[in-house]
Design an enzyme around this catalytic site. Structure first.
Site, PDB file in Angstrom:
ATOM      1  CE  LYS A 223      -3.905   2.084   2.208  1.00 13.99           C
ATOM      2  NZ  LYS A 223      -3.621   3.377   2.352  1.00 13.99           N
TER       3      LYS A 223
ATOM      4  CD  GLU B 250      -1.441   6.164  -3.455  1.00 14.81           C
ATOM      5  OE1 GLU B 250      -2.422   5.989  -3.846  1.00 14.81           O
ATOM      6  OE2 GLU B 250      -1.614   6.705  -2.114  1.00 14.81           O
TER       7      GLU B 250
ATOM      8  NE  ARG C   8      -9.137   9.159  -2.696  1.00 20.11           N
ATOM      9  CZ  ARG C   8      -8.925   8.497  -1.458  1.00 20.11           C
ATOM     10  NH1 ARG C   8      -8.934   7.243  -1.321  1.00 20.11           N
ATOM     11  NH2 ARG C   8      -8.626   9.014  -0.615  1.00 20.11           N
TER      12      ARG C   8
HETATM   13  S1  IVH Z   1      -6.496  -0.597  -4.518  1.00 16.13           S
HETATM   14  C1  IVH Z   1     -11.065   0.032  -5.423  1.00 16.13           C
HETATM   15  N1  IVH Z   1      -4.294  -0.853  -4.121  1.00 16.13           N
HETATM   16  O1  IVH Z   1      -4.789   3.533  -0.604  1.00 16.13           O
HETATM   17  C2  IVH Z   1      -9.857  -0.336  -4.668  1.00 16.13           C
HETATM   18  N2  IVH Z   1      -5.115   1.223  -3.236  1.00 16.13           N
HETATM   19  O2  IVH Z   1      -6.430   4.014   1.662  1.00 16.13           O
HETATM   20  C3  IVH Z   1      -8.849   0.726  -5.010  1.00 16.13           C
HETATM   21  N3  IVH Z   1      -3.439   2.567  -2.253  1.00 16.13           N
HETATM   22  O3  IVH Z   1      -7.410   5.209  -2.403  1.00 16.13           O
HETATM   23  C4  IVH Z   1      -7.774   1.037  -4.023  1.00 16.13           C
HETATM   24  N4  IVH Z   1      -1.581   1.435  -2.550  1.00 16.13           N
HETATM   25  O4  IVH Z   1      -4.873   5.559  -2.940  1.00 16.13           O
HETATM   26  C5  IVH Z   1      -5.212  -0.112  -3.884  1.00 16.13           C
HETATM   27  N5  IVH Z   1      -1.816  -1.319  -3.924  1.00 16.13           N
HETATM   28  C6  IVH Z   1      -2.836  -0.354  -3.646  1.00 16.13           C
HETATM   29  C7  IVH Z   1      -2.792   0.913  -3.018  1.00 16.13           C
HETATM   30  C8  IVH Z   1      -3.824   1.398  -2.842  1.00 16.13           C
HETATM   31  C9  IVH Z   1      -1.968   2.532  -1.983  1.00 16.13           C
HETATM   32  C10 IVH Z   1      -4.100   3.812  -1.892  1.00 16.13           C
HETATM   33  C11 IVH Z   1      -5.301   4.232  -2.895  1.00 16.13           C
HETATM   34  C12 IVH Z   1      -6.391   4.305  -2.372  1.00 16.13           C
HETATM   35  C13 IVH Z   1      -6.054   4.258  -0.508  1.00 16.13           C
HETATM   36  C14 IVH Z   1      -6.835   3.752   0.400  1.00 16.13           C
END
Ligand code: IVH
Length: 692
Positions: free
Chosen positions: A127, A182, A148
Site C-alpha cells: 500500500k 499512487e 481522486r
Molecule cells: S486499491 C477500489 N491498491 O490507498 C480499490 N489502493 O487508503 C482502490 N493505495 O485510495 C484502491 N496502494 O490511493 C489500492 N496497492 C494499492 C494501493 C492503494 C495505495 C491507496 C489508494 C487508495 C488508498 C486507500
C-alpha cells in the site's frame, strides 16, 4: 503483528461532533491547500485512523445519532477538493484492518458475501503511501492526470505529465485505458525535492506524502519535482477494449506492465498471488519485514480477491470495495513536541544536534530522541523549541525530525538556539561549513576517548594517565585508538618523559593488543555500549568480522540491545570501520575466546540456558559491598543473567525480607507470578563458589 490502535471511546454527542470536527479539519488541511501554502495536517496518520475508528464505534452504538455528513461515509472525509473532472468509475478508498485476526475476519466476511470460499485466490501488494491519481491514455499517449478528489470528481493535474517516473508520456502500444495508482516521492526524490524547494526559498515538505499531494495541486511553480508512480488498477476508457472482459486483477496489472506503465508488480515488494487469506497474512509479514529497506514509504499491505467475477459478486460499499482490504502497518511517522535540542561532539569534532522529544510511539517503540542534521538545516526547517514536529522513522534509520507543524506553534516558542562555543571543550566553533565543528577537530574529544580506552574495563593500560594522553595527542602521534598500537619506545619515552615509563607503557600496550574482542570493542567507546554490552556482543558474535557484518536486526539478538539501540550501534561500527581496520593491521586480537565456564553453574537452568535473576533493594551479608554491577557480574559468573523487571521467566528475585511486612512492588509481582523470592544471604550461599 500489529495490534489495533487503542481507541478512546466517545460517549456523548458533543464528543462525537468534536471528533468529527477534528478529523474534518485535519483532512481539509491535508487535501485542501494549494500545494505550497498547504497547511500541514494537524493529526498524524495513526491519530487520524484512531479518531475515525472512534467515530465509527460511536455510530455503531448510537445509530440514530449518526451525522449525515460523517467522515465515515465519505472518501477523504469529504474534504478533498472535488475538481471538475468526472471519474468514469468512482475512485474508492479501502477499509482497514490492523491485525491478523481482523484480516481473517475480513476473509470470512468475504466468504459470507460470496456464499462460498474464494476460489480465484488473492493478490498481496504494497500500500503505497502517496496520492491516488487516474492517468488517462488515449492511443498510447498520456493525455490527462486526475486526482481522486471526492471519488466522483477529481482535479486535473496534467501539469505533472513528464515528471512522473513509471508514468510514461508514450506507451509501447497505442492503447486507450485509464490507469489508476499512487504517485509519491521516493526517499531520494523527496530529499532532492526539498533541496530544490530550499533553493527557491519555499518551505520544505514535512513528509513525502504531503509533498506528493502538494506537488499535484501546485500548478505554477517555477520548478518541477520528480515523483514516481505505481499502478494498482485500471478501468476502460472511451469504451476501449484493452482490458479483456473478466480478466483477474493480477492479469490487468501484467498487461499494464507490458504496455510500459510501472505497476505494483514492478516493485521491490512485488505483488504476489496466493491461494488463501492465511498465505496472504504470511506475505503481509514478509512485506512488513522488507519495509525498512524499501526506498519509499508504504503504510500497509493491500489484499484483494483476484478474480473479476468474485470481485463483482462481493461488490462495493459507499466508500470501499468488499473484495479488498488494507492491512495497515504501524505508523512510522507521528507528531510530537520538540522539547529541546542537545549538541554532541563527534569523534571528528563535528557538532551533532539531536532533538529531545515528548515520548511518542513510533513503529512499535517509544521514541524520545531523533536526529537533526546541522544548524543550517535546523534554520531551513525553521524549528522552534515547543513546536509540534513530525518525526519519521524508516526502519533501521534512527528516527528523525522532519518538520514543524507551524499552525500549532505556541506563542512563546523560540527558534532553536545554536551553540556559541564547543559543547565539549568550550572552545571556538568553525562555522565555515554546514556541519559546524570544534576548531580542535578530532583533538577535541580524542583525549577523553583515549583515556576511556585505556581504562581498566577496556584495554587496561594503567600507566597512560591524562598528561601522557594529552602529550601523545598534541604531538600528533595518536589520532585514534588504533594508533596506540603503533607507538614505539621512543615516542612513549618522549610523551612520558622517562625511558623507564616508556618501556612500561610499551609492555602494557603489548598486553592490551592481546586482550579479547570484548575489551577492544569497549575501547572503541561506542555510545550505548559499555563494558557489559561489549561483553555480550563479543560473546554473541565471537569475531569482529561477524560484529561488523551484523545489521540492526542481527544486533538485536544480543541481550540488552533493543530496537532503539541497535541502529546506532550498527551505524557507529560502520563509521569506525577504518579505525577497526587499523587495529587489525596493528595486530590487535579481534576474537573472543569461548568461555570454558559457560553453560555451567548454579544459575544454569535445566534447559542449559541462563536463569534470569532480578535483584532489588539493599543487599546484606557477602553481597553488601558488591554494588549493583558487582552483583550482576556474580550472577553471570554463576551462569545466570541479570534482569531488571520481574516477569514469568524470572527464576529468582533477590530481595531483603520485607520490613514491617510491606512488600516492594517487585516482590508483590514476584509473589503473584509464583517467582521464588530469596534473601541476599541465602542467594550468596547458592552462588558461593562464584563469589570473588
Ligand atoms: S486499491 C477500489 N491498491 O490507498 C480499490 N489502493 O487508503 C482502490 N493505495 O485510495 C484502491 N496502494 O490511493 C489500492 N496497492 C494499492 C494501493 C492503494 C495505495 C491507496 C489508494 C487508495 C488508498 C486507500
Amino acid at each position: 503483528m500489529t495490534t489495533s490502535p487503542a481507541v478512546e471511546a466517545l460517549s456523548t454527542p458533543a464528543q462525537y461532533e468534536a471528533a468529527i470536527a477534528r478529523v474534518r479539519a485535519a483532512a481539509r488541511a491535508y487535501y485542501g491547500g494549494d500545494g505550497d501554502t498547504a497547511a500541514e495536517s494537524v493529526l498524524d496518520d495513526a491519530t487520524y485512523d484512531r479518531e475515525l475508528l472512534a467515530i465509527a464505534a460511536y455510530e455503531e452504538a448510537h445509530p440514530g445519532e449518526t451525522s449525515a455528513d460523517s467522515p465515515t461515509h465519505q472518501v477523504a472525509a469529504g474534504a478533498a477538493p472535488a475538481g471538475d473532472v468526472a471519474h468514469t468509475v468512482p475512485m474508492l478508498s479501502l477499509d482497514n484492518v490492523f491485525s491478523a485476526e481482523q484480516l481473517a475476519a475480513w476473509g470470512e466476511s468475504l466468504q459470507r458475501r460470496l456464499g462460498r470460499p474464494v476460489e480465484g485466490g488473492f493478490t498481496v501488494e504494497p500500500k503505497l503511501d502517496g496520492a491516488a491519481v487516474a492517468a488517462r491514455y488515449r492511443d498510447g499517449r498520456l493525455v490527462q492526470v486526475v486526482t481522486r478528489g471526492d471519488g466522483r470528481f477529481g482535479e486535473d493535474v496534467s501539469h505533472v505529465i513528464g515528471t512522473v517516473e513509471g508514468l510514461p508520456e508514450l506507451l509501447e502500444t497505442p492503447v486507450t485505458v485509464e490507469v489508476r495508482g499512487e504517485v509519491l516521492f521516493t526517499q531520494a526524490q523527496f530529499e532532492r525535492a526539498n533541496e530544490i524547494r530550499a533553493e527557491h526559498g519555499a518551505k520544505v515538505f514535512s513528509n513525502p506524502r504531503n509533498g506528493a499531494a502538494g506537488t499535484l495541486r501546485a500548478k505554477d511553480r517555477p520548478y518541477r519535482l520528480a515523483m514516481t508512480f505505481w499502478a494498482y488498477g485500471a478501468v476502460p476508457l472511451d469504451g476501449g477494449s484493452f482490458l479483456p472482459e473478466g480478466a483477474p486483477h493480477s492479469e490487468v496489472l501484467a498487461l499494464l506492465s507490458r504496455a510500459g506503465v510501472r505497476t505494483t508488480r514492478d516493485n521491490p515488494a512485488a505483488l504476489l498471488r496466493v491461494r488463501t487469506v492465511e498465505e496472504a497474512r504470511a506475505r503481509v509479514e514478509e512485506i512488513q519485514a522488507m519495509r525498512p529497506s524499501l526506498p519509499f514509504g508504504i503504510d500497509g499491505v493491500v489484499v484483494k480477491a483476484d478474480d473479476a467475477a468474485e470481485q463483482r459478486a462481493a461488490g462495493f460499499g459507499s466508500r470501499f470495495p468488499y473484495w479488498a482490504i488494507a492491512y495497515k502497518l504501524p505508523a512510522v511517522e507521528r507528531t510530537t513536541r520538540l522539547l529541546d535540542v542537545e549538541w554532541n561532539v563527534g569523534r571528528t569534532g563535528v557538532l551533532a544536534p539531536r532533538a529531545r522529544l515528548e515520548p511518542v510511539e513510533l513503529d512499535g517503540s517509544v521514541v524520545e530522541y531523533a536526529t537533526l542534521h546541522n544548524p543550517a538545516d535546523i534554520r531551513r526547517r525553521d524549528l522552534h523549541i515547543g513546536d509540534t514536529v513530525t518525526v519519521y522513522k524508516a526502519g533501521d534509520i534512527i528516527p528523525r525530525v522532519q518538520a514543524a507543524v507551524v499552525a500549532l506553534r505556541p506563542a512563546d516558542a523560540v527558534a532553536v538556539p545554536l551553540p556559541e562555543a564547543c559543547p565539549h571543550c568550550g572552545g571556538a566553533v568553525d562555522r565555515s561549513q554546514e556541519r559546524w565543528r570544534c576548531v580542535k577537530g578530532a583533538a577535541c574529544r580524542l583525549p577523553a576517548l583515549i583515556a576511556y580506552a585505556a581504562q581498566r574495563d577496556c584495554l587496561d593500560i594503567d600507566g597512560l594517565g591524562a598528561t601522557y594522553v594529552n602529550a601523545l595527542v598534541a604531538s600528533g602521534a595518536v589520532a585514534d585508538i588504533a594508533d596506540l598500537y603503533t607507538l614505539d619506545l621512543e615516542t612513549l619515552t618522549a610523551a612520558s618523559g622517562s625511558a623507564k615509563r616508556g618501556a612500561s607503557l610499551l609492555a602494557q600496550i603489548e598486553a592490551a593488543r592481546a586482550r579479547p574482542l570484548s575489551r577492544q570493542l569497549c575501547a572503541l567507546g561506542i555510545r550505548n555500549t559499555g563494558r557489559r554490552l561489549s561483553q555480550r556482543i563479543a560473546a554473541h558474535f565471537r569475531t569482529m568480522d561477524a560484529v561488523r557484518a551484523a545489521d540492526a536486526e542481527a544486533m538485536r539478538e544480543v541481550e540488552g540491545i533493543g530496537p532503539e539501540k541497535a541502529p546506532g550501534i550498527v551505524a557507529a561500527l560502520a563509521e569506525l570501520g577504518p579505525v577497526i581496520d587499523k587495529m587489525a593491521a596493528a595486530g590487535a586480537d579481534l576474537t573472543e575466546p569461548v568461555d570454558p565456564g559457560a553453560g555451567e553453574g548454579p544459575l544454569v537452568g535445566e534447559d542449559g540456558r541462563p536463569m534470569k535473576v532480578v535483584v532489588t533493594g539493599k543487599m546484606t551479608g557477602p553481597l553488601a559491598d558488591l554494588g549493583r554491577t558487582g552483583v550482576k557480574d556474580l550472577i553471570e559468573r554463576a551462569g545466570g543473567r541479570a534482569g531488571d523487571t520481574v516477569t514469568a521467566e524470572t527464576a529468582y528475585l533477590v530481595a531483603a525480607p520485607a520490613a514491617g511486612g510491606k512488600l516492594s512492588s517487585k516482590a508483590a509481582k514476584a509473589q503473584k507470578l509464583g517467582v521464588t523470592v530469596i534473601g541476599p544471604e541465602e542467594f550468596a550461599e547458592l552462588v558461593a563458589d562464584h563469589l570473588a
